[in-house]
Design a protein around this motif. Structure first.
Motif, PDB file in Angstrom:
ATOM      1  N   ARG A  33      79.154  56.877  44.162  1.00 29.58           N
ATOM      2  CA  ARG A  33      78.353  56.742  45.385  1.00 29.58           C
ATOM      3  C   ARG A  33      78.637  55.398  46.065  1.00 29.58           C
ATOM      4  N   ARG A  34      78.617  54.353  45.268  1.00 34.26           N
ATOM      5  CA  ARG A  34      78.879  53.006  45.818  1.00 34.26           C
ATOM      6  C   ARG A  34      80.279  52.916  46.409  1.00 34.26           C
ATOM      7  N   ARG A  43      82.103  55.326  47.581  1.00 32.89           N
ATOM      8  CA  ARG A  43      82.184  56.097  48.822  1.00 32.89           C
ATOM      9  C   ARG A  43      81.610  55.288  49.978  1.00 32.89           C
ATOM     10  N   GLU A  44      80.518  54.590  49.707  1.00 31.96           N
ATOM     11  CA  GLU A  44      79.886  53.764  50.749  1.00 31.96           C
ATOM     12  C   GLU A  44      80.807  52.641  51.207  1.00 31.96           C
ATOM     13  N   GLY A  45      81.734  52.248  50.320  1.00 30.12           N
ATOM     14  CA  GLY A  45      82.667  51.187  50.675  1.00 30.12           C
ATOM     15  C   GLY A  45      83.954  51.720  51.289  1.00 30.12           C
ATOM     16  N   GLY A  46      83.951  52.987  51.679  1.00 24.32           N
ATOM     17  CA  GLY A  46      85.115  53.519  52.361  1.00 24.32           C
ATOM     18  C   GLY A  46      86.233  53.953  51.439  1.00 24.32           C
ATOM     19  N   SER A 103      88.482  56.416  49.540  1.00 27.52           N
ATOM     20  CA  SER A 103      88.781  57.843  49.675  1.00 27.52           C
ATOM     21  C   SER A 103      88.924  58.487  48.302  1.00 27.52           C
ATOM     22  N   PRO A 110      86.586  59.126  46.003  1.00 25.67           N
ATOM     23  CA  PRO A 110      85.961  58.178  45.075  1.00 25.67           C
ATOM     24  C   PRO A 110      85.820  58.709  43.649  1.00 25.67           C
ATOM     25  N   TYR A 157      88.704  49.496  48.269  1.00 21.84           N
ATOM     26  CA  TYR A 157      87.353  49.298  48.813  1.00 21.84           C
ATOM     27  C   TYR A 157      87.421  48.301  49.962  1.00 21.84           C
ATOM     28  N   SER A 194      77.094  40.160  49.761  1.00 17.09           N
ATOM     29  CA  SER A 194      76.880  41.558  50.115  1.00 17.09           C
ATOM     30  C   SER A 194      76.181  42.304  48.980  1.00 17.09           C
ATOM     31  N   ALA A 233      75.856  45.399  48.792  1.00 15.08           N
ATOM     32  CA  ALA A 233      76.652  46.591  48.489  1.00 15.08           C
ATOM     33  C   ALA A 233      77.708  46.274  47.434  1.00 15.08           C
ATOM     34  N   LEU A 273      78.029  47.697  43.626  1.00 14.90           N
ATOM     35  CA  LEU A 273      79.228  48.317  43.056  1.00 14.90           C
ATOM     36  C   LEU A 273      79.597  47.685  41.724  1.00 14.90           C
TER      37      LEU A 273
END
Length: 260
Positions: free
Chosen positions: A27-28, A30-33, A35, A37, A192, A201, A203, A207
């Motif tokens: 999930r983390r 994916r949130e960081g872009g 691909s 994940p 990421y 951050s 986020a 992660l």
DNA sequence: TTCCTGGCCT
DNA sequence: AGGCCTGGAA
């Protein structure tokens, strides 16, 4: 208490999966872009054992890594702020020789401190911080090093990273660490998208929290391995990808190879 | 010029 | 959260 400087360097993907919340990591990521994940995190867990084995053979042997004394570790973290480990190693034993505890530092003159940290740079900052550390720990903690991140952060310029590193490396409390090295290595390996200031951050902290093994000995090895990989192989400029123990699982490396 | 086991100020 | 800073070394 283990005396091994690098912690537990032998592990397997299966053992890691019992200690890492894979779904949260995905999930983390994916949130960081990142691909794909799911595949990225799975791949990452598969190469961590190689990373820890590399640490066992190539990790840097600094005196503070052989110590579980909170004062010795905390002082090291202060001296290491934005400073090369090799430079700190030059002055470290002399510093502890003169200031073996908070009381001795509290009673020192600024000139005494300044003289010892001179070769490291940030002289004014560091002198003020160290003086405050000595006075605070001496006055309010009975000459001991406090045992919480919040209290360790109280001296001026003793921040999140230094406090958490002390708890991790001296007290064996698993802590996610985020500095330029962690951001660069994790950013490259996972693909990421790191923010401009990763260390502030939530986020990125999130992660790293999810990727950190829960056992103290594995968490220690994990943190030291990324630190040393960032310093020795995965450098900011001209990373030595060909020598990297985890290049087979690295987005940055694979992308680079395709471009050539 | 950029980097180094960031952190403070606004 | 964004900007900015500290100094020696590569």
């Amino acid at each position: 208490m283990s005396e091994l400087p690098f912690g537990k360097t032998r592990t397997t993907p299966d053992e890691l999966r019992t200690q890492i919340d894979t779904a949260a990591a995905v999930r983390r990521a994916r949130e960081g872009g990142v691909s794909c994940p799911e595949q990225r995190i799975d791949r990452f867990i598969q190469i961590v054992p190689d990373l820890l084995e590399w640490l066992e053979n190539h990790g840097r042997e600094y005196p503070w890594r052989h110590s579980s004394d909170a004062w010795e570790v905390y002082i090291a973290e202060i001296l290491l702020q934005r400073t090369r480990g090799d430079a700190v190693a030059e002055v470290y034993s002399a510093f502890l020789d003169e200031f073996p505890d908070p009381d001795s530092l509290a009673n020192a003159t600024e000139e005494d401190i300044r003289q010892l940290v001179e070769p490291l740079g940030f002289v004014n900052h560091r002198t003020r911080t160290l003086k405050e550390v000595g006075k605070l720990f001496s006055a309010e903690f009975d000459g001991d090093v406090p045992d919480s991140v919040e209290e360790l952060k109280r001296p001026w310029r003793a921040g999140e990273y230094s406090a958490r590193a002390c708890q991790m490396f001296a007290r064996g409390k698993p802590m996610a660490l985020v500095d330029a090295n962690f951001a660069r290595v994790i950013g490259r390996v996972l693909g990421y998208e790191m923010p401009v200031q990763p260390h502030k951050s939530s986020a990125v902290y999130g992660l790293l929290e999810t990727l950190l093994p829960t056992s103290p000995e594995l968490a220690r090895a994990f943190n030291l391995a990324i630190l040393d990989l960032g310093a020795l192989i995965c450098t900011a400029e001209h990373p030595d990808c060909k020598s990297c123990p985890i290049n087979r699982g690295c987005v940055y490396y694979c992308t680079r190879m395709e471009d050539e």
